[in-house]
Design an enzyme around this catalytic site. Structure first.
Site, PDB file in Angstrom:
ATOM      1  N   TRP A  37       0.830  -1.214   0.000  1.00  0.00           N
ATOM      2  CA  TRP A  37       0.000   0.000   0.000  1.00  0.00           C
ATOM      3  C   TRP A  37       0.864   1.264   0.000  1.00  0.00           C
ATOM      4  CZ3 TRP A  37      -0.008   3.664   3.941  1.00  0.00           C
ATOM      5  CH2 TRP A  37      -0.929   4.708   3.783  1.00  0.00           C
ATOM      6  N   TYR A  38       1.941   1.221   0.816  1.00  0.00           N
ATOM      7  CA  TYR A  38       2.812   2.395   0.933  1.00  0.00           C
ATOM      8  C   TYR A  38       3.504   2.708  -0.386  1.00  0.00           C
ATOM      9  CZ  TYR A  38       6.725   5.338   2.340  1.00  0.00           C
ATOM     10  OH  TYR A  38       7.641   6.353   2.422  1.00  0.00           O
ATOM     11  N   GLU A 334      60.705  27.330 -13.156  1.00  0.00           N
ATOM     12  CA  GLU A 334      59.719  28.185 -13.810  1.00  0.00           C
ATOM     13  C   GLU A 334      60.382  29.169 -14.771  1.00  0.00           C
ATOM     14  OE1 GLU A 334      56.753  27.367 -13.624  1.00  0.00           O
ATOM     15  OE2 GLU A 334      56.976  25.997 -11.926  1.00  0.00           O
ATOM     16  N   HIS A 337      60.850  27.403 -18.051  1.00  0.00           N
ATOM     17  CA  HIS A 337      59.619  27.416 -18.851  1.00  0.00           C
ATOM     18  C   HIS A 337      59.443  28.762 -19.553  1.00  0.00           C
ATOM     19  CE1 HIS A 337      58.019  23.552 -17.743  1.00  0.00           C
ATOM     20  NE2 HIS A 337      57.966  23.848 -16.440  1.00  0.00           N
ATOM     21  N   ASP A 408      54.552  18.187 -16.121  1.00  0.00           N
ATOM     22  CA  ASP A 408      55.151  18.603 -17.406  1.00  0.00           C
ATOM     23  C   ASP A 408      55.349  17.402 -18.317  1.00  0.00           C
ATOM     24  OD1 ASP A 408      55.279  21.159 -16.388  1.00  0.00           O
ATOM     25  OD2 ASP A 408      57.346  20.957 -15.696  1.00  0.00           O
TER      26      ASP A 408
END
Length: 494
Positions: A37-38, A334, A337, A408
Site C-alpha cells: 500500500w505504501y 619556472e 619554462h 610537465d
C-alpha cells in the site's frame, strides 16, 4: 483519519492472541500488505509534493533575461532566435507549410551559458518558462518519473492559460540523466521516464497551447537516438567556449556597475583567458572585485584582474612553507619554462610567479597571441619543448632533475601522442589502435629525447640570464611578462 483502522487492527490481534491463534504469520502478511500500500501510493504523494513546490517556485516565471545580456555565442544565439521565430510566427509558418519545431538541444561544455540561453529564449518568445533538472525525474519508485513528466507539461499549459499566453517553454537541464540510451529493457524507471518524455514531445494529444522543449547537456553522445532525431529535438545548437571577441563581450557585461580603473584593458584580459568559459570569466571579474576590497582600493585595477585570473586557473594562494633550496629550484624550473616559451613564441609569457597556489609551488602563466584550434608539427614541438624546459633548466643549474616535473612530462607525452595520432611523426599516417605499444613507446621516447636535447641547449646558452632573473624572482616572487621580456632583450643584445 487512520486511527479507527489502527485501533480495530490492534483489537483484532489481541483477540486472536487470546484465542491462541499464531500471530507471526499474520504479522508477516499484514506487513507485506502495508508495504504494498505504501509503495503504491508513494509515487503519487511524492509527485504531488513536487508539483506543489514547482508551481509555487515557477509562478510568473517569464525570465527578465534577453539575448543581448549574454556575451559571445553570436552564432548560437542566431540559430536559437531563428528557431523561436518559427514558434512565434505561426501564421507565416502555415503559409510556407513549415512544420513547427518541437525542441532544441543545447550542447557544450559546462559554464558556457546554456541555461541563460534557455531563459533568454523564453523572454524572446514571450512564453511561460518552467525549468527542471534531469535528476528530479529519477526516483526509486517505478512510475514517479513518468508522472512528473506528465505533470510538468500539464503545468506548462495551465500556467500559460492562467497568464494568457499562447505558448510555453520547458527547459530540462542535464537531460542525459533521463535521456540516456536504452538497453532493451523497458522496466527500468528512467526508461519509463524517457518514454513518457518522448510521448509528450510527440504531441499525440491535440492541445491549444504548444510546449517548446529546450534541453541542455554536455554529454550528447549518451543520449538515446529516439530523443535526438528530428521531430523531437529538431535542432542541435553547440554552445562552445567563447573566442577572444566573445570573452571581451562577456567581460564588458560583467564589469558594468563596478568601479573599474581606467588602466584596465579588457582586450588584454580577454587575450590572456583563452579557454575560459562564460562562468569562469564571471568568476574572474568577481574575484578581482574581492581582491580590490581586500586592498581597500577605491577602484578595481589591472593587478586585481591578474590575481583573479591566477586564482581561477590555479586556485587560491596558500601558505606552504618551503625550504630556501626548494624555493630556488622552483624558481629555476619556472624561469626555464618562461625562457623557452618567450624564445619560441614571443610575447606569450604573461607572468612568472613563485608564490604557491593550488597544488603548484610556482607557475608561468602564458597567453596565446590568438585563439588557436589547429596545430602544425612545428607548433606542437614547441609546446613539448616548453613543457620540458623546466627540467632542462634544473639540469643546467644543478646537473640533476627533481620530481617537480611530473605534470610537465604528462603534458609532453600527450602532445607526442597527438603528433603520432595525427600523422605528424616519423611513423606517418597510422591507426593508433593497431600500432604495437612498444613501437608507440619508442616513438614517443625518440621525440622527447630529440626535443629535450634542443631545449637543454637553449637553457645552457642563457645560463647567465637565468642567474640574473633568479635573484630578482627570489626577492619579488613575481616577474611581469613585460619586465621579463625587457630582461631577455638585454640578454640577447649583449
Amino acid at each position: 483519519m487512520y486511527l479507527p483502522f489502527i485501533g480495530a487492527g490492534l483489537g483484532t490481534i489481541l483477540f486472536l492472541a487470546y484465542l491462541g491463534v499464531p500471530l507471526l504469520p499474520m504479522i508477516v502478511i499484514i506487513g507485506i500488505g502495508v508495504a504494498i500500500w505504501y509503495y503504491s501510493s508513494a509515487g503519487t504523494k511524492v509527485g504531488s509534493y513536487w508539483n506543489k513546490g514547482s508551481s509555487q517556485d515557477q509562478r510568473n516565471a517569464i525570465p527578465n533575461i534577453q539575448f543581448t545580456d549574454i556575451g559571445g555565442q553570436t552564432k548560437a544565439k542566431q540559430e536559437l532566435m531563428e528557431a523561436l521565430d518559427f514558434l512565434i510566427q505561426q501564421e507565416k509558418m502555415k503559409d510556407y507549410g513549415i512544420q513547427p519545431l518541437k525542441g532544441i538541444l543545447l550542447t557544450g561544455p559546462p559554464g558556457t551559458g546554456k541555461t541563460l540561453m534557455a531563459k533568454a529564449a523564453a523572454h524572446y518568445s514571450d512564453a511561460v518558462f518552467l525549468t527542471a533538472s534531469g535528476s528530479e525525474f529519477v526516483e526509486m519508485y517505478v512510475g514517479v518519473g513518468a508522472n512528473r513528466v506528465r505533470q510538468l507539461f500539464s503545468q506548462a499549459r495551465k500556467a500559460a492559460k492562467n497568464q494568457k499566453k499562447n505558448r510555453a517553454v520547458i527547459f530540462i537541464d542535464e537531460i542525459d540523466v533521463i535521456g540516456a540510451k536504452r538497453e532493451g529493457s523497458q522496466h527500468k524507471e528512467y526508461d519509463q521516464t524517457l518514454n513518457q518524455l518522448l510521448t509528450e514531445m510527440d504531441g499525440i494529444k491535440k492541445n491549444d497551447i504548444p510546449v517548446f522543449v529546450i534541453a541542455a547537456t554536455n554529454r550528447k553522445d549518451l543520449l538515446d537516438s529516439a530523443l535526438t532525431r528530428p521531430g523531437r529535438f529538431d535542432r542541435h545548437i553547440a554552445v562552445d567556449l567563447p573566442d577572444k571577441a566573445g570573452r571581451k563581450h562577456i567581460l564588458s557585461l560583467h564589469v558594468k556597475g563596478k568601479p573599474i580603473h581606467d588602466e584596465v584593458d579588457l582586450d588584454k584580459i580577454a587575450r590572456e583567458t583563452f579557454g575560459f568559459s562564460g562562468a569562469s570569466l564571471a568568476s574572474v571579474v568577481n574575484e578581482a572585485a574581492i581582491y580590490a576590497m581586500r586592498d581597500e582600493a577605491k577602484q578595481i585595477k589591472m593587478k586585481h584582474f591578474a590575481q583573479a585570473v591566477d586564482k581561477v586557473l590555479m586556485g587560491e594562494q596558500i601558505d606552504r612553507a618551503t625550504s630556501t633550496e626548494d624555493k630556488k629550484r622552483v624558481a629555476i624550473h619556472e624561469l626555464g619554462h618562461a625562457l623557452v616559451a618567450e624564445l619560441l613564441e614571443p610575447n606569450s609569457v604573461a607572468q612568472v610567479v613563485l608564490t604557491p597556489r593550488g597544488q603548484a609551488l610556482g607557475y608561468v602563466r602564458h597567453h596565446p597571441k590568438e585563439d588557436r584550434y589547429l596545430h602544425t608539427k612545428s607548433q606542437l614541438e614547441k609546446q613539448v619543448m616548453i613543457c620540458l624546459a623546466g627540467t632542462a633548466a634544473e639540469e643546467t643549474w644543478y646537473q640533476n632533475r627533481s620530481t617537480g616535473a611530473k605534470n610537465d612530462y604528462e603534458q609532453a607525452i600527450h602532445l607526442c601522442k597527438t603528433m603520432i595520432d595525427t600523422g605528424l611523426s616519423s611513423l606517418g599516417i597510422i591507426d593508433m589502435s593497431l600500432i604495437d605499444p612498444d613501437k608507440l613507446s619508442k616513438e614517443v621516447t625518440h621525440i622527447l629525447n630529440e626535443l629535450y636535447e634542443q631545449t637543454l641547449n637553449i637553457t645552457k646558452r642563457h645560463y647567465s640570464f637565468l642567474q640574473d632573473c633568479l635573484n630578482l624572482l627570489l626577492i619579488e616572487e613575481r616577474i611581469d611578462g613585460e619586465q621579463f621580456r625587457d630582461l631577455l632583450a638585454r640578454e640577447l643584445v649583449s
